[in-house]
Design an enzyme around this catalytic site. Structure first.
Site, PDB file in Angstrom:
ATOM      1  N   SER A  43       0.800  -1.224   0.000  1.00  0.00           N
ATOM      2  CA  SER A  43       0.000   0.000   0.000  1.00  0.00           C
ATOM      3  C   SER A  43       0.832   1.273   0.000  1.00  0.00           C
ATOM      4  CB  SER A  43      -0.930   0.005   1.217  1.00  0.00           C
ATOM      5  OG  SER A  43      -0.195  -0.186   2.420  1.00  0.00           O
ATOM      6  N   HIS A 250      -0.757   5.735   6.826  1.00  0.00           N
ATOM      7  CA  HIS A 250      -0.238   5.694   5.460  1.00  0.00           C
ATOM      8  C   HIS A 250       0.133   7.112   5.017  1.00  0.00           C
ATOM      9  CE1 HIS A 250      -2.062   1.675   5.324  1.00  0.00           C
ATOM     10  NE2 HIS A 250      -1.267   1.446   4.284  1.00  0.00           N
TER      11      HIS A 250
END
Length: 268
Positions: A43, A250
């Site tokens: 990711s 993230h």
């Protein structure tokens, strides 16, 4: 007259050599720009957290703001294959992402290993459970990085070399999550934040060693993210996001363009 003829001859010779070298350098640059680029990984490479997801990528959540997409837009490689996928582990990269690799691949980038080491579970434990449980889960992740992850990375790296023997391979690491003694007034304890940072360092060190053993370049993003961690006041990482839990921890779009892209640019 003789000295003038010699001077003229030397000048002409140097000019010709200069043209030759300039032409060679241009050809080399052109050749480098013309080779194919394949972006593998998890990711952090697909761009989760940066938005602008490509609809056809589905749950892989590949973003037009992810560093591979930004690099390809700036450098116009002869081909660009973006197979990085949210949640990918080393086995997923091997099974699902390597199809585009070939002898004409000139550049490969990837980030992988965090999911194998269980970082999602580490963060879940640290957010929902006690400090002692958090520290214990971090220790378990480090033990996995010691015992099991190196062999899994070796399998991925060896497969890349076999399928794309001419490629320059850049293995991107992970940033530290927290600025210690920063602006956060609630949430995890400083002990927990420090332990999570140390786990990121541990993973990066192990990854760098295996990358070097395969002749790959390790792209260390901890420097570019310095001052932009969670609790910094200018974070390039999402903190816990209950509305979109998958984007928690993230990189933001700024983290991709300011944290990851410069490292790939310096390493390619």
């Amino acid at each position: 007259m003789r000295r003038s003829r010699i001077t003229a001859y030397v000048t002409s010779l140097l000019f010709a050599v200069g043209l030759t070298l300039t032409g060679a350098a241009s050809a080399q640059a052109s050749s480098s720009a013309a080779t194919g680029y394949v972006a593998l990984g998890d990711s952090y490479s697909s761009g989760v957290g940066s938005g602008s997801y490509i609809s056809s990528s589905g749950d892989c959540k590949r973003s037009t703001k992810a560093y591979p997409y930004l690099w390809a837009a700036a450098h116009s490689p002869s081909s660009f294959s973006f197979t990085a996928c949210s949640g990918a582990r080393t086995g997923d990269v091997l099974a699902n992402q390597m199809g585009p690799l070939s002898s004409s691949t000139g550049l490969v980038s990837l980030s992988v290993g965090g999911n194998d080491a269980g970082f999602s579970d580490v963060m879940t434990t640290c957010v929902l459970q006690s400090e002692s449980s958090c520290l214990s889960r971090v220790a378990t992740a480090k033990a996995y990085v010691d015992s099991t992850l190196p062999g899994k990375l070796d399998s991925v790296y060896s497969a890349i070399s076999a399928k794309a023997p001419s490629a320059h391979v850049v293995v991107l690491g992970y940033p530290r999550f927290y600025q210690l003694d920063g602006s956060c007034l609630a949430g995890l304890s400083e002990n927990e934040r420090s332990a999570i940072n140390s786990a990121a360092d541990y993973l990066d060190s192990a990854t760098a060693r295996r990358a070097a053993a395969h002749g790959f370049t390790f792209g260390d993003v901890r420097g570019t993210f310095s001052g932009h961690e969670i609790c910094s006041g200018s974070a390039w990482l999402h903190s816990l996001n209950w509305l979109n839990i998958g984007e928690s921890y993230h990189p933001t779009a700024s983290g991709q363009s300011g944290g990851y892209l410069p490292v790939l640019n310096a390493s390619d």
